[in-house]
Enzyme design. Structure first.
Site, mmCIF file in Angstrom:
data_model
loop_
_atom_site.group_PDB
_atom_site.id
_atom_site.type_symbol
_atom_site.label_atom_id
_atom_site.label_comp_id
_atom_site.label_asym_id
_atom_site.label_seq_id
_atom_site.Cartn_x
_atom_site.Cartn_y
_atom_site.Cartn_z
ATOM 1 N N CYS A 131 -25.670 -105.777 -37.124
ATOM 2 C CA CYS A 131 -26.637 -106.822 -37.546
ATOM 3 C C CYS A 131 -26.267 -108.271 -37.504
ATOM 4 O O CYS A 131 -27.021 -108.887 -36.871
ATOM 5 C CB CYS A 131 -27.024 -106.338 -38.803
ATOM 6 N N ALA A 154 -13.018 -129.554 -29.701
ATOM 7 C CA ALA A 154 -13.187 -130.544 -31.118
ATOM 8 C C ALA A 154 -14.001 -129.740 -32.399
ATOM 9 O O ALA A 154 -13.490 -129.979 -33.199
ATOM 10 C CB ALA A 154 -14.016 -131.956 -30.813
ATOM 11 N N HIS A 155 -14.884 -129.005 -31.997
ATOM 12 C CA HIS A 155 -15.728 -128.422 -33.187
ATOM 13 C C HIS A 155 -15.029 -127.217 -33.865
ATOM 14 O O HIS A 155 -15.729 -127.073 -35.204
ATOM 15 C CB HIS A 155 -17.013 -128.092 -32.936
ATOM 16 N N GLN A 202 -7.923 -122.127 -31.998
ATOM 17 C CA GLN A 202 -7.900 -121.917 -33.341
ATOM 18 C C GLN A 202 -6.783 -122.393 -33.890
ATOM 19 O O GLN A 202 -6.480 -122.402 -35.220
ATOM 20 C CB GLN A 202 -7.938 -120.287 -33.544
HETATM 21 C C1 LIG Z 1 -14.596 -121.531 -30.087
HETATM 22 C C2 LIG Z 1 -13.517 -120.790 -29.307
HETATM 23 C C3 LIG Z 1 -13.675 -120.911 -27.870
HETATM 24 C C4 LIG Z 1 -15.059 -121.466 -27.201
HETATM 25 O O1 LIG Z 1 -15.145 -122.926 -27.524
HETATM 26 P P1 LIG Z 1 -16.392 -123.864 -27.357
HETATM 27 O O2 LIG Z 1 -15.831 -125.204 -27.392
HETATM 28 O O3 LIG Z 1 -17.208 -123.314 -28.200
HETATM 29 O O4 LIG Z 1 -16.728 -123.454 -26.015
HETATM 30 C C5 LIG Z 1 -12.785 -120.430 -27.144
HETATM 31 N N1 LIG Z 1 -11.762 -119.783 -27.297
HETATM 32 C C6 LIG Z 1 -11.442 -119.820 -28.711
HETATM 33 C C7 LIG Z 1 -10.248 -118.726 -29.436
HETATM 34 C C8 LIG Z 1 -12.436 -120.082 -29.644
HETATM 35 O O5 LIG Z 1 -12.129 -120.053 -31.097
#
Ligand SMILES: *Cc1c(COP(=O)(O)O)cnc(C)c1O
Length: 391
Positions: free
Chosen positions: A326, A202-203, A181
């Site tokens: 939910c 990357a995402h 993050q």
């Molecule tokens: C999104 C996230 C992950 C997992 O990443 P992916 O690429 O979706 O496996 C791990 N740690 C943190 C802090 C994240 O925000």
């Protein structure tokens, strides 16, 4: 670029159109296998991969041979933690992490316990930060690995990574950081932070899904590989490289490096506008986690006197994540909010806002108006239900 309001940039981000454009040729005309060195198509793909590796390394102050491509941060965390635990098991078996880590860290640590490893999960203060003295006291002669995230995915708080790195590495313990993050959102420098291993994906930074990396400081801290095969990525992660995704990751990193400073000023102002607007509209608002040690893009609040299960569907239209059973598909309230000492009803009635590259002032004002309206209505309903019945 998008049609529906979206304030959940912690969950994922759209791919920047400039990254999409960079990726496109690598699906078709430039389709080579980066491991095929005997012909031009392979060498072309390999050059593209190495260029992307450079772009990503530059963003975190590393060099390109220190990056191992993976399928994302979940895999990077697994490689870092399992790989280091098994590489060091003769030296010691104690792993230290935080209760507020991402599931991919917590569950990986838990999976090691039946194999003879001991895991200490440290608590955090009510502001979400780990106390350095508590961390120091947890380290012993058997400790081989400390894993602490840079920025929390729910409450956005920033742990004191450089101070932890100094403390941990001085003792010869491997320091891993999940920076999923943080990279692309705040300045990250692997040397200043003193990390041995660092995961990101990357995402979460306007690149494609399914591609991530583990930074591995060269030398004494190599993890053992989890995936064996053709010996790709210096033997640390075999399998044909996803060239288009890597190219998109690289472009996303280059864009982030260029735009990070301005973007963070813009988004901090929008986040502060969001907090001010919500505080004016909603009485008794609780901010979860430290405001001063926090990502520019994050706000996490709880609203009193409202049932979380009613809140979630009512906020559907503004694209936020809520803490209720939910919406998140689990019956447990957030382990992160619990760790801060937030009572379960308030944890369920929590709202996570994640701002990003395409968030506008209009989105923020719309969210403020909508949340204010929803909370006022739900509180009125609640009051009616609780009012003594007259005959
Ligand atoms: C999104 C996230 C992950 C997992 O990443 P992916 O690429 O979706 O496996 C791990 N740690 C943190 C802090 C994240 O925000």
């Amino acid at each position: 670029m998008r049609t529906q309001p979206y304030l959940d940039y912690h969950a994922t981000t759209p791919v920047d159109p400039r990254a999409v454009a960079a990726m496109m040729p690598y699906f078709s005309e430039r389709f080579g296998n980066a491991a095929s060195r005997t012909h031009g198509a392979g060498r072309d793909a390999q050059a593209a991969v190495e260029r992307a590796r450079d772009q990503i390394a530059r963003l975190i102050g590393a060099s390109r041979e220190q990056l191992v491509f993976t399928s994302g941060a979940t895999e990077s965390n697994n490689l870092a933690i399992q790989g280091t635990a098994f590489a060091r098991r003769r030296r010691g078996t104690h792993i230290v992490t935080l209760v507020t880590e991402h599931r991919s860290v917590l569950d990986t640590c838990a999976a090691l316990e039946p194999h003879g490893f001991r895991v200490t999960r440290l608590p955090v203060r009510s502001d979400g930060l780990v106390d350095l003295a508590t961390l120091e006291a947890a380290l012993d002669d058997d400790s081989v690995l400390v894993s602490v995230m840079a920025a929390n995915n729910e409450i956005g708080v920033l742990q004191p990574i450089a101070a932890i790195g100094e403390m941990v590495r001085r003792r010869g313990i491997v320091f891993h950081c999940d920076a999923s993050q943080a990279v692309g959102k705040i300045p990250v420098d692997v040397t200043a932070w003193g990390v041995d291993l660092m995961s990101f994906t990357a995402h979460k930074m306007y690149g494609p899904k399914g591609i991530g990396t583990l930074y591995v400081r060269s030398g004494e801290v190599e993890p053992l590989p989890l995936i064996h095969g053709g010996g790709h990525e210096r033997g640390l992660r075999s399998g044909t490289l996803n060239v288009p995704a890597i190219v998109g990751f690289g472009e996303a990193a280059a864009i982030s490096q260029q735009e990070l400073a301005a973007e963070s000023v813009r988004l901090t102002a929008l986040r502060d506008r969001l907090l001010a607007g919500l505080s004016a509209g909603v009485s008794d608002l609780r901010v979860n986690g430290s405001l001063s040690h926090r990502l520019p893009i994050n706000l996490n609040v709880s609203v009193r006197g409202v049932d979380g299960d009613s809140l979630a569907p009512a906020l559907d239209s503004i694209g936020v994540s809520t803490g209720s059973a939910c919406s998140s598909g689990t019956s447990e309230p957030s382990h992160v909010l619990r760790a801060l000492g937030v009572p379960d009803d308030l944890a369920r009635a929590s709202i996570r806002f994640g701002l990003g590259r395409w968030t506008t002032a209009g989105d923020i004002d719309g969210a403020i108006a909508h949340v204010t309206m929803v909370v006022t209505r739900l509180r009125e309903l609640e009051a009616q239900l609780q009012a003594p019945r007259r005959c």
